[in-house]
Design a protein around this motif. Structure first.
Motif, PDB file in Angstrom:
ATOM      1  N   ILE A   1       0.472  -0.953  -0.359  1.00  0.00           N
ATOM      2  CA  ILE A   1       0.234  -0.274   0.100  1.00  0.00           C
ATOM      3  C   ILE A   1       0.728   1.270   0.048  1.00  0.00           C
ATOM      4  O   ILE A   1       0.670   2.471  -0.223  1.00  0.00           O
ATOM      5  N   VAL A   2       1.859   1.374   0.259  1.00  0.00           N
ATOM      6  CA  VAL A   2       2.582   2.505   0.690  1.00  0.00           C
ATOM      7  C   VAL A   2       3.119   2.768  -0.304  1.00  0.00           C
ATOM      8  O   VAL A   2       3.426   3.997  -0.598  1.00  0.00           O
ATOM      9  N   HIS A   3       3.819   2.067  -1.001  1.00  0.00           N
ATOM     10  CA  HIS A   3       4.960   1.265  -2.110  1.00  0.00           C
ATOM     11  C   HIS A   3       3.566   2.666  -3.238  1.00  0.00           C
ATOM     12  O   HIS A   3       4.129   3.175  -4.011  1.00  0.00           O
ATOM     13  N   LYS A   4       2.619   2.644  -3.216  1.00  0.00           N
ATOM     14  CA  LYS A   4       1.440   2.782  -4.267  1.00  0.00           C
ATOM     15  C   LYS A   4       0.881   3.390  -4.021  1.00  0.00           C
ATOM     16  O   LYS A   4       0.863   4.281  -4.706  1.00  0.00           O
ATOM     17  N   VAL A   5       0.831   4.721  -2.821  1.00  0.00           N
ATOM     18  CA  VAL A   5       0.487   5.329  -2.138  1.00  0.00           C
ATOM     19  C   VAL A   5       1.815   6.415  -2.864  1.00  0.00           C
ATOM     20  O   VAL A   5       1.663   7.569  -3.583  1.00  0.00           O
ATOM     21  N   MET A   6       3.153   6.238  -2.998  1.00  0.00           N
ATOM     22  CA  MET A   6       4.266   6.455  -2.942  1.00  0.00           C
ATOM     23  C   MET A   6       4.531   7.582  -4.213  1.00  0.00           C
ATOM     24  O   MET A   6       4.612   8.407  -4.785  1.00  0.00           O
TER      25      MET A   6
END
Length: 140
Positions: A83-88
């Protein structure tokens, strides 16, 4: 956080919004049946067997994280990393600074565990209420 209620699909859901990251939204889905929940919310199921998974809506600032109620800490952290990777990526972050990633990963993991705790408290409260009502009925 509002008291969680089971959906008509037999799972529990909530939204997490990354306000400082272009309002990116993540729907947390906690379930006993990943395939049923996936089919209900997305209209499809993952390609292969999974203990948990993420789904990212193409062209939207929105993802789903599907976890079992008993998902391990490592599984939660693993899926939250996706999730964090996609948000970034959605926000155009070129260099993933360790501290920035750690802060957002911490936030996402914390939100999952806050939700899990809220569900546990709601279930406990429901069981206590049912037990109290049963005792009252027997006294009458």
């Amino acid at each position: 956080m509002r008291k969680p209620k089971m959906t008509k699909y037999g799972d529990y859901v909530t939204w997490v919004t990354f306000e400082v990251m272009a309002g990116y939204r993540v729907r947390i889905v906690l379930t006993d049946d990943l395939l049923k929940s996936s089919k209900s919310w997305l209209g499809s199921v993952p390609d292969g067997p999974a203990d948990a998974f993420c789904f990212h809506e193409s062209g939207e600032g929105r993802s789903y994280i599907f976890l079992k109620h008993d998902s391990s800490e490592s599984t939660v952290a693993h899926e939250c990393w996706h999730i964090v990777h996609k948000v970034m990526a959605w926000c155009g972050v070129q260099e993933m600074d360790g501290e920035v990633v750690a802060y957002h990963l911490d936030h996402m993991v914390e939100k999952v565990y806050e939700f899990k705790k809220a569900i546990a408290l709601a279930l406990k409260s429901s069981i206590t209420k049912e037990t109290t009502n049963d005792k009252r009925k027997r006294r009458k």
